[in-house]
Design an enzyme around this catalytic site. Structure first.
Site, short mmCIF file in Angstrom:
data_model
loop_
_atom_site.label_atom_id
_atom_site.label_comp_id
_atom_site.label_asym_id
_atom_site.label_seq_id
_atom_site.Cartn_x
_atom_site.Cartn_y
_atom_site.Cartn_z
N GLN A 118 -28.81 -13.70 -22.63
CA GLN A 118 -28.57 -12.38 -22.05
C GLN A 118 -28.30 -11.36 -23.15
O GLN A 118 -28.73 -10.21 -23.07
CB GLN A 118 -27.38 -12.44 -21.09
CG GLN A 118 -27.17 -11.18 -20.26
CD GLN A 118 -28.30 -10.95 -19.28
OE1 GLN A 118 -28.85 -11.89 -18.73
NE2 GLN A 118 -28.64 -9.69 -19.07
N ASP A 120 -34.12 -15.97 -9.02
CA ASP A 120 -35.08 -14.92 -8.66
C ASP A 120 -36.32 -15.61 -8.10
O ASP A 120 -36.83 -16.57 -8.70
CB ASP A 120 -35.46 -14.09 -9.89
CG ASP A 120 -34.30 -13.25 -10.39
OD1 ASP A 120 -33.42 -12.92 -9.59
OD2 ASP A 120 -34.27 -12.94 -11.59
N HIS A 180 -26.82 -14.80 -13.34
CA HIS A 180 -27.68 -15.89 -13.78
C HIS A 180 -26.94 -16.87 -14.69
O HIS A 180 -27.26 -18.06 -14.71
CB HIS A 180 -28.92 -15.33 -14.50
CG HIS A 180 -29.92 -14.71 -13.58
ND1 HIS A 180 -30.83 -15.45 -12.87
CD2 HIS A 180 -30.12 -13.42 -13.23
CE1 HIS A 180 -31.58 -14.65 -12.13
NE2 HIS A 180 -31.16 -13.40 -12.33
N SER A 211 -23.85 -11.08 -15.91
CA SER A 211 -25.02 -11.47 -15.12
C SER A 211 -24.73 -12.72 -14.30
O SER A 211 -24.21 -13.72 -14.81
CB SER A 211 -26.22 -11.74 -16.03
OG SER A 211 -27.29 -12.28 -15.29
N GLU A 247 -32.60 -5.58 -4.56
CA GLU A 247 -33.41 -6.60 -5.23
C GLU A 247 -33.75 -7.71 -4.23
O GLU A 247 -33.01 -8.69 -4.10
CB GLU A 247 -32.66 -7.18 -6.43
CG GLU A 247 -32.43 -6.18 -7.57
CD GLU A 247 -31.86 -6.82 -8.82
OE1 GLU A 247 -31.62 -8.05 -8.79
OE2 GLU A 247 -31.66 -6.11 -9.82
N ALA A 285 -28.17 -6.34 -17.66
CA ALA A 285 -26.74 -6.61 -17.57
C ALA A 285 -26.14 -6.89 -18.94
O ALA A 285 -26.75 -7.54 -19.79
CB ALA A 285 -26.48 -7.81 -16.66
N TRP A 342 -35.66 -10.03 -4.39
CA TRP A 342 -36.03 -11.29 -5.04
C TRP A 342 -34.82 -12.09 -5.52
O TRP A 342 -34.93 -13.27 -5.84
CB TRP A 342 -36.93 -11.02 -6.25
CG TRP A 342 -36.25 -10.18 -7.31
CD1 TRP A 342 -35.40 -10.61 -8.29
CD2 TRP A 342 -36.35 -8.75 -7.49
NE1 TRP A 342 -34.97 -9.56 -9.07
CE2 TRP A 342 -35.55 -8.40 -8.60
CE3 TRP A 342 -37.05 -7.75 -6.82
CZ2 TRP A 342 -35.41 -7.09 -9.05
CZ3 TRP A 342 -36.92 -6.44 -7.28
CH2 TRP A 342 -36.12 -6.12 -8.37
N HIS A 343 -33.65 -11.48 -5.58
CA HIS A 343 -32.47 -12.10 -6.19
C HIS A 343 -31.58 -12.75 -5.12
O HIS A 343 -30.97 -12.05 -4.31
CB HIS A 343 -31.68 -11.04 -6.97
CG HIS A 343 -30.50 -11.59 -7.72
ND1 HIS A 343 -30.49 -11.72 -9.09
CD2 HIS A 343 -29.28 -12.02 -7.30
CE1 HIS A 343 -29.32 -12.22 -9.48
NE2 HIS A 343 -28.56 -12.40 -8.40
#
Length: 284
Positions: free
Chosen positions: A168, A203, A196, A194, A252, A189, A254-255
Site C-alpha cells: 500500500q 474487489d 485490504h 486500507s 464502489e 488510501a 466492486w468492493h
C-alpha cells in the site's frame, strides 16, 4: 359541556402517545476517501464534507429495530485502539468486524497469519500474487458465494484481495509522485487505512465489465446479484451509493467486505454501513 369534556379527553390521549425513542447516536464520523484501484476520480465525484448526522427518522426506525431484535455485540468485536504518533491504531486487528478507515488504522506490522488462496477465478489467472489471498474464513465464504453464483449462471471474477502495508505504501508513494499528496489521498488510501490489509476485503468484477473496477459494474447482472446475495455468505457492499457522508468513500460496487453472516444479514436488512452498525448495536 359534554362536548368540551370529550375534546379535552381526546387531546390527553393524543399527548400521551408523543414519546420518542432516543437510542441511536446521531452522528457518524466522516472519513476521507479510500483508494479507487487506479480508477481516476472526476472533480464532481470527490466526496465533500457534509453534515454527518443520521436522519432522525432513520434513527427512530433503527431504534425500533433494535428494540425488536435486541441487537447486542460482544465488546471484543469493537475496535480496541491505542494512539500512536497521532493515529488511532487498532490493537485487535484479527477482529472480523474491525473498522478500518482513515480514522482507525491497522498496525504497520500486521499481516494475517491465516491467509489462503481461495479456489475462485481471478482476473490475473493462476498467478499466486499477494492480492490473490484472503483470510481463511473469508476465503471459504467467497468460494461458497462464487459457486452459488455459477450455479445460477452468474460468473464472478476476483480482482484484488489482501494487500500488505508495504504494498500500500508503494502504491501511495507512486501516486504522490505523480499528482502530489493533496490529490493522492483522494484516490489511494494512506498505508494502514486500507481494508485490504485486513485480508477481509475483496474487489470483484466480471467479464461483462471487462474485468475492471468501475461503477458500471453495479449495473451488470453480476453486480446486481452480488448486491442482493452477498450478505448470505457474510459479505457486505462496503461503500454503497448514498452513504458517502457516512463511510467517507465514494460508491464502489466492486468492493465487498467479509463481516460474518450474522452481522452481514443485519446490515443488509437495515441498509446500514459497517459504521452505522457498530454505532447502533449495543456493546456487552
Amino acid at each position: 359541556m359534554n362536548k368540551q369534556l370529550l375534546a379535552i379527553s381526546g387531546l390527553m390521549v393524543l399527548l400521551s402517545g408523543c414519546s420518542q425513542l432516543n437510542m441511536v447516536k446521531e452522528s457518524i464520523p466522516f472519513f476521507s476517501s479510500e483508494e479507487n484501484q487506479g480508477v481516476p476520480l472526476n472533480a464532481e465525484e470527490k466526496v465533500e464534507s457534509k453534515d454527518n448526522s443520521i436522519n432522525e427518522s432513520t434513527n427512530d426506525q433503527a431504534a425500533e429495530n433494535i428494540q425488536q431484535n435486541e441487537l447486542v455485540l460482544a465488546s471484543e468485536f469493537f475496535n480496541q485502539v491505542k494512539e500512536v504518533n497521532g493515529k488511532n491504531i487498532i490493537q485487535n486487528p484479527t477482529n472480523v468486524l474491525a473498522l478500518v478507515n482513515k480514522q482507525y488504522n491497522l498496525p504497520s506490522s500486521y499481516s494475517p497469519l491465516d491467509l489462503v488462496r481461495p479456489d475462485v477465478s481471478f482476473s490475473f489467472g493462476d498467478e499466486k500474487l499477494e492480492k490473490s489471498y484472503l483470510r481463511q474464513e473469508a476465503s471459504d465464504a467467497l468460494e461458497k458465494m462464487f459457486n452459488k453464483a455459477a450455479q445460477q449462471d452468474i460468473h464472478l471474477v476476483a480482482v484484488s484481495g489482501y494487500r500488505s502495508y508495504d504494498r500500500q505504501a508503494v502504491l501511495f508513494d507512486a501516486e504522490v509522485n505523480k499528482v502530489g499528496k493533496k490529490k493522492a489521498v483522494q484516490v489511494v488510501a494512506i498505508p494502514g487505512s486500507s481494508e485490504h490489509q485486513s485480508g477481509l476485503a475483496i474487489d470483484i468484477s466480471s467479464h461483462s465489465a471487462n474485468l475492471i473496477l468501475t461503477e458500471e459494474f453495479g449495473k451488470t447482472v453480476e453486480g446486481k446479484w452480488l448486491a442482493k446475495h452477498a450478505h448470505k455468505y457474510g459479505y457486505i457492499l462496503r461503500y454503497p451509493k448514498g452513504k458517502e457522508t457516512i463511510t467517507g468513500y465514494q460508491y464502489e460496487p466492486w468492493h465487498f467486505r467479509y463481516v460474518g453472516v450474522e452481522a452481514a444479514k443485519v446490515i443488509y436488512k437495515n441498509k446500514w454501513t459497517l459504521e452505522e452498525y457498530l454505532n447502533i448495536v449495543e456493546k456487552i
